[in-house]
Design a protein around this motif. Structure first.
Motif, PDB file in Angstrom:
ATOM      1  N   LYS A   4     -11.355 -11.520  -6.921  1.00  0.00           N
ATOM      2  CA  LYS A   4     -12.565 -10.705  -6.800  1.00  0.00           C
ATOM      3  C   LYS A   4     -13.037 -10.266  -8.188  1.00  0.00           C
TER       4      LYS A   4
ATOM      5  N   THR B 138      -4.622   0.116 -11.562  1.00  0.00           N
ATOM      6  CA  THR B 138      -4.942   1.548 -11.556  1.00  0.00           C
ATOM      7  C   THR B 138      -4.351   2.268 -12.761  1.00  0.00           C
TER       8      THR B 138
ATOM      9  N   GLU C 275     -13.342  -7.450  -9.663  1.00  0.00           N
ATOM     10  CA  GLU C 275     -12.522  -6.458 -10.357  1.00  0.00           C
ATOM     11  C   GLU C 275     -11.290  -7.092 -11.004  1.00  0.00           C
ATOM     12  N   HIS C 276     -10.839  -8.221 -10.430  1.00  0.00           N
ATOM     13  CA  HIS C 276      -9.716  -8.931 -11.036  1.00  0.00           C
ATOM     14  C   HIS C 276     -10.159  -9.639 -12.306  1.00  0.00           C
TER      15      HIS C 276
ATOM     16  N   ASN D 121      -3.812  -5.216  -7.793  1.00  0.00           N
ATOM     17  CA  ASN D 121      -4.725  -4.102  -7.525  1.00  0.00           C
ATOM     18  C   ASN D 121      -4.066  -2.768  -7.861  1.00  0.00           C
ATOM     19  N   LYS D 122      -2.805  -2.622  -7.490  1.00  0.00           N
ATOM     20  CA  LYS D 122      -2.076  -1.382  -7.772  1.00  0.00           C
ATOM     21  C   LYS D 122      -1.797  -1.245  -9.274  1.00  0.00           C
TER      22      LYS D 122
ATOM     23  N   GLY E  43      -2.537  -8.054  -4.181  1.00  0.00           N
ATOM     24  CA  GLY E  43      -2.292  -6.668  -3.788  1.00  0.00           C
ATOM     25  C   GLY E  43      -1.498  -5.927  -4.843  1.00  0.00           C
TER      26      GLY E  43
ATOM     27  N   GLU F 125       0.820  -1.211   0.000  1.00  0.00           N
ATOM     28  CA  GLU F 125       0.000   0.000   0.000  1.00  0.00           C
ATOM     29  C   GLU F 125       0.856   1.264   0.000  1.00  0.00           C
TER      30      GLU F 125
END
Length: 314
Positions: free
Chosen positions: A113, A88, A115-116, A84-85, A81, A42
């Protein structure tokens, strides 16, 4: 007791994938590795990886497909993780997942998930990295990002593995390799007892003439990258594992699993008595006590390796 009557060293954890997976899941359940690594993702991953990929490759707004390779991906906690980054800036990703444990791979799939699924195409490879390489076409496409978290411990030739990973990168691509730091926690334990978990370990438990090939830590990786003249950047984070049961007089499955993973040895409690006591004392030196609990502390090093763009090499 004659030499032949002495207890033999238990088998290395690497020869039993089912037991390895069980020990790994247990140590993960009593540690904060994934939580701390996710915090690093993060706070740090975006700047070290995503922004550099955008600078080197451009973003994905023009429909560019980002090719990603995960090696030893486990159950995907870290890689999801990262993805996810990456999403973007790169809405279209092709992700190849290489993981020899079928149960961990299934858990990875279960963690995906919606979105993946809309932005990422997954290629599931339930095999070792060597098996994966054997099945790759000679002119296979280069990849833009490689995640090799907790993978380098198990390679037979570290220099060859690092060179292979580097060669798989497209110009401007980035390799992220995470491995335990030298002389702390795991690194201190393995350097003190280099035979632990080695398939070539002397059967009397002695530490002589043991190959350190799969007791690799950040120090060995650093040396290899310098020998290969591959530039790198370092970052890192620390982890803690509650292993109180390792020191209990009463044998428990939990304590045994923790010991097995720390030493990478199946049923390490059955090792020669002198070695067992010495290793336990070394583990205790890397622990802090909080109330009645003991926590094993170990630092992790993140190696970030960027392949120069074609313009940078001209």
């Amino acid at each position: 007791m004659s030499k032949s009557d002495k207890p033999a060293m238990p088998r290395p954890l690497s020869v039993d994938l089912a037991h390895y997976t069980k020990a790994f899941k247990y140590i993960a359940s009593v540690g904060d590795y994934f939580e701390v690594a996710q915090k690093w993702t993060e706070e740090t991953f975006y700047g070290h990886v995503v922004e550099k990929l955008v600078t080197n490759l451009g973003d994905g707004t023009d429909g560019k497909l980002l090719r990603v390779l995960g090696i030893g991906s486990g159950s995907g906690e870290l890689e999801l993780g990262f993805l996810n980054k990456l999403l973007t800036k790169f809405p279209k990703i092709q992700n190849c997942v290489v993981e020899p444990s079928e149960s961990l791979l299934k858990k990875y799939e279960a963690n995906i998930k919606p979105e993946h699924e809309t932005g990422i195409t997954f290629d599931w490879q339930n095999r070792t990295f060597d098996e994966f390489l054997e099945n790759q076409p000679e002119n296979s496409q280069k990849v833009h990002f490689i995640s090799a978290c907790n993978f380098l411990y198990y390679v037979k030739d570290l220099n060859e593995a690092l060179q292979t990973l580097y060669d798989m990168l497209a110009p401007g691509g980035i390799l992220l390799a995470i491995i335990t730091a030298d002389y702390t926690g795991y690194g201190k334990l393995w350097r003190t007892f280099p035979s632990l978990g080695c398939e070539t370990a002397p059967q009397d438990g002695s530490q002589d003439n043991a190959s350190p090939s799969h007791r690799i830590d950040a120090g060995y990786v650093r040396d290899a990258l310098r020998q290969l003249q591959i530039p790198y950047h370092e970052d890192g984070f620390a982890g803690n594992y509650k292993i109180t049961e390792c020191f209990s007089d009463e044998e428990s499955e939990e304590g045994n699993l923790a010991l097995d993973f720390l030493t990478h040895t199946i049923r390490f409690r059955d090792a020669p008595s002198d070695l067992f006591q010495q290793v336990l004392a070394c583990i205790k030196e890397s622990c802090v006590q909080r109330g009645d609990e003991r926590y094993f502390q170990s630092k992790n090093v993140c190696f970030l390796i960027t392949k120069p763009t074609e313009s940078a090499t001209q």
